[in-house]
Design an enzyme around this catalytic site. Structure first.
Site, PDB file in Angstrom:
ATOM      1  N   LEU A 233       0.831  -1.201   0.000  1.00 27.39           N
ATOM      2  CA  LEU A 233       0.000   0.000   0.000  1.00 27.39           C
ATOM      3  C   LEU A 233       0.865   1.250   0.000  1.00 27.39           C
ATOM      4  CD1 LEU A 233      -2.678  -0.984   2.683  1.00 27.39           C
ATOM      5  CD2 LEU A 233      -2.778  -1.305   0.210  1.00 27.39           C
TER       6      LEU A 233
ATOM      7  N   LYS B  81      -3.283  -1.362  11.332  1.00 26.55           N
ATOM      8  CA  LYS B  81      -2.234  -1.930  10.489  1.00 26.55           C
ATOM      9  C   LYS B  81      -1.273  -2.719  11.382  1.00 26.55           C
ATOM     10  CE  LYS B  81       1.152  -0.821   6.915  1.00 26.55           C
ATOM     11  NZ  LYS B  81       2.259  -1.602   7.510  1.00 26.55           N
TER      12      LYS B  81
ATOM     13  N   GLU C 210      -1.883 -11.206   8.427  1.00 20.50           N
ATOM     14  CA  GLU C 210      -0.626 -10.698   8.979  1.00 20.50           C
ATOM     15  C   GLU C 210      -0.257 -11.542  10.195  1.00 20.50           C
ATOM     16  OE1 GLU C 210       2.264  -7.422   8.413  1.00 20.50           O
ATOM     17  OE2 GLU C 210       0.586  -8.233   7.237  1.00 20.50           O
TER      18      GLU C 210
END
Length: 657
Positions: free
Chosen positions: A81, A111, A167
């Protein structure tokens, strides 16, 4: 119930319990019951391997070690990103989209600061997991991913092919425990959870990854054959229904509300189990994503807002020194309380003397402080314009603040270490080493028993082990007389061990088990070794000046003398039992490689040394023989290239008989 049905039932019960514990954070089964059922399942699977389920929770412990990671080409690229670093940049990103597509809804998500992976399922079974790599090609880390409890091994009613992206991270509590274990074993600490997670996921031995207690948050559907979604938020609900642990998100349209949500994530970060480094803002509509497209590097429909590291001034009110379980002195700055990254910071690591000297950090200084990796507070620099008068450079103490023994700087490092053989700060680790298999080999005296003995005050030195009584040990167990007697027998038997084991058990810097055997053979007994100076020691083969100085220094300490005197009074053997009479391997160097099945490496090494030979860890032109076990690798290849004779285990046994 038949074994096949019981295996199926246990697999279902344990998987459901794992989902409730690791994904829902709502445990419904007691840990004791879970462990009991898991042991039953392991026993049944060992007896009836043909009925082991593909989603068995026993896979979580890690399988066989790998030789390398295979490359994987992602079916759907894992794009990165574009980063934005201010609210103005974030507003520009949102405005560009909203001007042409008013009322666009955005998903706002934390994030996670971890390692991005793709999980691939075929007919509901987890078949492959790969790192992001460069986005197009990654590495196959399937076996390590299987050890993560929140990744489902099987998904009921899943599409024929499903790929999701998530993640992998190390929870803050797991990171804390890992660094405690690293310190206890005298290994370097990990700087932050992200590095620890990345290192764990790339371990060739999955059993190591299993011990690291990794976790995952899934945040995207990459591919779902036969399933269509209109929005990203709809796809996240779908993933939750499939029992994935999914990233939390909010759906917002107003840029001001999005900005507030991004700030709220930052303010709440201390309550998260994982480390984060920003927030992700994505267009929710999948059709609009298609229309917006992507640049050569990034999608135009998403941005990552990166939180700037908070740096604030504070005052160093004191510097205190802690002594770790390995004897390393660690200085810590006590600072005036300051709020950083959502938590109140009251101290900061100073690492070692070099760190303090380079920055000239003194008590009373005003300093700039930040959180390194968002976890560990550290001092960046000193504001010299605010330094009070009459401050002095700080030096770490010349004597251990716990036991008073001299400290010494490692020859090859920046750390000071306490030299006390009976230092209370190192007691647990020192005793664990003293009783270990390669040292005095006292079976039954594990770390939990050692810690209990220390807590009760029965043991304050390794020598105290030989003065324990039945009454002391009985108190450690309920109805523990049998266990206590067994342990006393093991302690008594250890008194007859070769002095080489005692030398190794002392934990002298630079003296491993092999060096201890060399010293025992060369000097014959402990008294002769204690009398040797550096010059005499360096005349012994394989003993260099650094090792010799370390030996002389250790034996010269009062604590060492006290320990040896009490061991001698307890009747512990101080003589070498390893006199070399057969020198058939004199001048020969052996290398052991591969998995040996007829003896352990230590047994083979000891036999070689008793026959006058040497054992090396690497193959060179000076190597005489290479003993090859199963699955031997590069050492065998190098031996063939150099023309060095290879021995099977049978060949080696024939040579020593």
């Amino acid at each position: 119930m038949e074994p096949k049905e019981r295996i199926g039932e246990l697999t279902r019960l344990l998987n459901q319990a794992g989902y409730q514990y690791y994904v829902l954070d709502d445990p419904q089964m007691q840990d004791f019951e879970y462990d009991r059922l898991l042991r039953e399942l392991e026993t049944l699977e060992a007896q009836y391997p043909q009925w082991k389920q593909p989603d068995s929770p026993t896979q979580r412990v890690g399988g066989a070690a790998l030789s390398k990671f295979e490359k994987v080409t992602h079916a759907v690229p894992l794009m990165s990103l574009q980063d934005v670093f201010s609210m103005e940049e974030l507003e520009d990103f949102l405005t560009k989209i909203l001007e042409q597509h008013p009322q666009t809804a955005f998903s706002v998500e934390p994030k996670v600061d971890g390692l991005s992976v793709a999980l691939e399922y075929e007919n509901g079974l987890f078949v492959r997991g790969a790192t992001r790599g460069d986005g197009v090609v990654g590495e196959d880390v399937t076996e390590n991913l299987k050890t993560i409890p929140s990744i489902p091994m099987a998904i009921p009613n899943a599409p024929a092919r499903l790929i999701v992206r998530g993640e992998v991270f190390m929870p803050k509590e797991s990171f804390r425990k890992l660094n405690e274990e690293q310190e206890a074993e005298g290994k370097p600490l990990f700087a932050n959870p992200r590095n620890a997670a990345a290192g764990s996921l790339r371990q060739l031995d999955p059993k190591i990854a299993a011990k690291r207690r990794l976790d995952i948050l899934v945040f995207n559907v990459q591919l779902a054959e036969g399933v269509e979604f209109e929005t990203h938020s709809q796809s996240l609900r779908y993933l939750r229904d499939l029992h994935f642990k999914v990233i939390p998100n909010q759906i917002l349209s107003d840029p001001r509300e999005i900005g507030k949500a991004v700030e709220a994530i930052n303010e709440n970060r201390e309550n998260l189990t994982c480390d984060i480094d920003g927030a992700v803002i994505k267009v929710d509509s999948l059709a609009l994503r298609e229309r917006l497209g992507a640049t050569a590097k990034f999608p135009r429909w998403a941005a990552a807002y990166k939180y700037p590291p908070e740096i604030k001034p504070t005052v160093v009110e004191d510097i205190v020194v802690q002594v770790g379980r390995t004897g390393v002195l660690t200085p810590k700055a006590v600072v005036r309380p300051v709020r950083l990254a959502g938590t109140t910071v009251t101290n900061a690591t100073l690492h070692n003397q070099d760190f303090i000297t380079q920055r000239d950090i003194r008590i009373g200084d005003t300093v700039l402080i930040r959180k390194a990796g968002e976890i560990i507070p550290e001092i960046l620099e000193v504001d010299l314009s605010k330094r009070p008068e009459n401050t002095h450079p700080y030096r770490l103490p010349a004597c251990c603040p716990v036991c008073g023994a001299p400290t010494e700087r490692e020859e090859d490092g920046a750390f000071l270490r306490c030299t006390g053989a009976e230092c209370p700060a190192q007691l647990s680790r020192n005793i664990a080493h003293f009783v270990s298999r390669d040292a005095m080999d006292i079976e039954g005296l594990g770390s939990a028993i050692v810690d209990a003995l220390i807590e009760k005050g029965f043991v304050k030195s390794p020598a105290d082990i030989y003065y324990l009584t039945l009454e002391n040990l009985k108190s450690l167990w309920q109805n523990g007389e049998t266990a206590a007697n067994n342990l006393l027998t093991a302690i008594e038997n250890s008194k007859r061990q070769d002095v080489s084991r005692l030398i190794y058990g002392f934990g002298i810097r630079q003296v491993g088990a092999k060096t201890a055997r060399v010293l025992a053979t060369a000097f014959g007994n402990l008294e002769n070794l204690m009398a040797a100076d550096v010059e005499i020691l360096t005349q012994v083969e394989d003993i260099g000046e650094i090792t010799a100085k370390s030996i002389v220094s250790w034996f010269s300490q009062p604590q060492s003398e006290h320990l040896i005197r009490r061991l001698k009074e307890a009747g512990v053997n101080m003589e070498s039992l390893r006199q070399i009479t057969d020198t058939r391997f004199a001048g020969k160097t052996f290398v052991l490689t591969g998995a040996l099945t007829k003896f352990t490496r230590e047994e083979a090494s000891q036999k070689i040394e008793l026959l006058g030979g040497k054992v090396s860890g690497s193959v060179s032109k000076k190597t005489s023989f290479v003993v090859v076990g199963e699955n031997a690798g590069s050492k065998e290849r190098k031996a063939r290239e150099l023309g060095i004779p290879l021995l099977t285990e049978d060949d080696f046994l024939e040579m020593i008989q």
